[in-house]
Every structure is written in C-alpha cells, then in structure tokens.
Design an enzyme around this catalytic site. Structure first.
Site, PDB file in Angstrom:
ATOM      1  N   LYS A  95       0.831  -1.220   0.000  1.00 12.24           N
ATOM      2  CA  LYS A  95       0.000   0.000   0.000  1.00 12.24           C
ATOM      3  C   LYS A  95       0.859   1.261   0.000  1.00 12.24           C
ATOM      4  O   LYS A  95       0.438   2.296  -0.543  1.00 12.24           O
ATOM      5  CB  LYS A  95      -0.972  -0.013   1.179  1.00 12.24           C
ATOM      6  CG  LYS A  95      -0.319  -0.051   2.563  1.00 12.24           C
ATOM      7  CD  LYS A  95      -0.120   1.304   3.174  1.00 12.24           C
ATOM      8  CE  LYS A  95       0.588   1.228   4.506  1.00 12.24           C
ATOM      9  NZ  LYS A  95       0.806   2.562   5.116  1.00 12.24           N
ATOM     10  N   THR A 142      -3.837   5.440   3.170  1.00 15.72           N
ATOM     11  CA  THR A 142      -2.516   5.919   2.767  1.00 15.72           C
ATOM     12  C   THR A 142      -2.541   6.562   1.390  1.00 15.72           C
ATOM     13  O   THR A 142      -1.752   7.474   1.107  1.00 15.72           O
ATOM     14  CB  THR A 142      -1.501   4.760   2.793  1.00 15.72           C
ATOM     15  OG1 THR A 142      -1.631   4.063   4.036  1.00 15.72           O
ATOM     16  CG2 THR A 142      -0.083   5.266   2.670  1.00 15.72           C
TER      17      THR A 142
END
Length: 328
Positions: A185, A242
């Site tokens: 991620k 994120t």
C-alpha cells in the site's frame, strides 16, 4: 501489563501514549539525548510535538532495561523496517513481540515474519498493522488495527494491551497477508500521489486504487496469504487511508514528484521515513520472482529511479492492452 515500545518515532510514541493510560509502559529511544529531552519536556518535539506524554509513561535509552521491563509482558518494535532485524536479534528467546513497521527489508527482500523465522524462531512474534496515522492515534481518535500472528495467544495479548474505547484491535491468523498489504500500500500511495499531483481526476484515482488492490492481492496469494485478508483493515483499509489521506508521507512523495521535484529534494524536505520509496523495488523484484504482474508498482519504480517521468508512467499504463478484470 508491562509493555516496552522499542522506537520513539511518531507511531511508537503514539501507541505508547495510548497504552500508558491503562498499563505500565516504557518507551525506548535509541538516542539518549532524545530520551532525556522527552522526559524533561514531556513530549516528543521531533515527531509528535502537539501531544503531551502521560506522567505514567517512562522514557529511557537503555535497551537491555527495556527488554527486561517487558519480560513477562509485551514488546512492541516500532523501528523502521531497516531496524527490525537488529531488534529481533536482540530479543530474549522466550519473548512475546509485535512489530509495527510495514515493508520489505531492502537487503534481503524479506517480510517481517520471514526475518523473524531466521533470527528468533522460538520467540512468539507477529505484526500489528492497519489504517492508522500516528497523530490521530495519539489524540485518541477512533482507530481500528489488526494483530496478526500464527500464535493465537499473542493476538489475544495484543487485544489485552491495546483494545480500548478509542482503539479497536481485531485478530488475524494471516501475518503474510497483513504484511503484504502493509508493504504494497505504501508503493501504491506514491502512485496515487503522482495521479493527484498531475490532476488526473477522481476517476483516475479510483481506478488506480482498485487496480492497485488487485496487484496487492496477486502478490499476497503468490506468497501464501489468504485472499480475504486483502478486503480487511490491513489491505483495503490501509490502502485507502494511505493513498488518499493528507497525512500520508508516501502520497506526499508522489505529489512532490509530480510537481517536478527530484526524489532527493522530496526526501530531504520530508524529514520522515517514507517506506514506499525503499520497498518499491523489492516489491517489484519479489513479484517478478513469483511471476506476478504488477504494472503500477513497476511504473512507480521507474519514476523513483528516474527512468520515466510521472507523465510517461501514466502514458505507459494507459497504453496497456485491454484485459478482463480479476484480482487473481
């Protein structure tokens, strides 16, 4: 419960602050001067200057003392990924430890559980991960995390240590999937920052996140993870946070690269570790070794290495041949 948090960065400090309201917590700082300043000022001026340290939270720079403090409790390793191996090597044989870092070790290409298998196979180890900005955790804003380990008892210990009104802890028996999600991620957040920095629009951002999740899942399955993990907190949840949150350091890297800054300039201005920068090439290498296709990751690596401009990377992705949508 006695808890030692090894690493006084933003995330380690935030978790220590929350746990200290209910447990006997010691926060270990590698630098003795930093530890002394935190004791005197009752805050971490470098990483979380706006958050007061509870009076009950002890701060020290003695690693052996910190390990001894939590001998019957829980150790939490809050170093960057580059420091995980050294910390695991220092653990007592019968330690119970969780790490917070997300990524692949640059020198070996290994995930945390693979490093632990090499360095401390008899210790009880696992990972604590999920969508979490340190500042929000430190302020007591609602957050959900997942504790993942092959050892159910360690997961339950994490619940006892950190579950509270503001911090919800789920348990999981798939540390491989949780770690892959946490590592990949960060790379995808750089890609989303590039997308937003080039002002490509919300449609492009949604497509990028969705196809990025497919890349993450493919790599995870190839490494032995469970598919369901990637729809949970450490997969989709952490990716969304994120890739879209303004507090994301990795997203900020992409934004600044899209603005025309060099990677050296971006990292100098950032002042914190952006794990995606250091993990991207390793993610791509492990994917290649497993025969897994990860075009978004490869484009990020090319931009970070200066082989493509952000605009060229977008063009390259859009020129790919039509395909059937699938995660596997």
């Amino acid at each position: 419960m006695k808890i030692s948090v090894l690493g006084a960065g933003a995330w380690g400090t935030a978790l220590a602050v929350q746990a200290a309201t209910r447990h006997e917590v010691l926060l270990w700082a590698r630098d003795a001067q930093q530890a002394q300043a935190m004791r005197e000022q009752r805050c971490n001026r470098r990483y979380l200057p706006e958050v007061a340290l509870p009076d009950a939270l002890a701060v020290d720079s003695d690693l052996l003392g910190a390990l001894a403090h939590a001998r019957e409790g829980l150790l939490v390793i809050a170093t960057p990924m580059s420091g995980l191996r050294g910390m695991l090597q220092a653990l007592p044989v019968d330690a119970r430890a969780l790490w917070l870092c997300k990524g692949f070790e640059a020198s070996s290409g290994l995930l945390g559980h693979e490093i632990a298998r090499e360095t401390c196979p008899q210790a009880m180890t696992g990972v604590l991960s999920g969508p979490s900005f340190a500042a929000e955790v430190a302020r007591g804003q609602p957050t959900a995390l997942v504790a993942a380990s092959a050892d159910k008892a360690l997961c339950e210990l994490a619940v006892q240590a950190f579950h509270s009104e503001a911090l919800r802890i789920y348990t999981c028996d798939d540390p491989v999937g949780v770690e892959v999600g946490g590592a990949v991620k960060n790379v995808l957040a750089i890609a989303t920052g590039l997308c937003d920095g080039l002002d490509l629009g919300l449609n492009a951002r949604a497509a990028l996140i969705t196809r990025g999740l497919a890349e993450m899942t493919r790599l995870g399955l190839a490494l032995g993870a469970q598919v369901e993990t990637f729809m949970g907190l450490s997969g989709l949840g952490d990716l969304v946070l994120t890739a879209t949150g303004d507090l994301s350091r990795n997203r900020r890297v992409g934004l600044q690269l899209a603005a025309g800054k060099t990677l050296a300039q971006v990292l100098a201005e950032l002042g914190h570790v952006a794990e995606g920068v250091y993990s991207a090439a390793t993610v791509a290498r492990r994917a290649h070794d497993k025969g897994v296709e990860m075009p978004i990751t490869e484009a990020v690596v090319a931009v970070l290495e200066g082989r493509l401009t952000p605009q060229q990377a977008v063009w390259q992705l859009m020129q790919r041949a039509p395909n059937t949508e699938r995660c596997g």
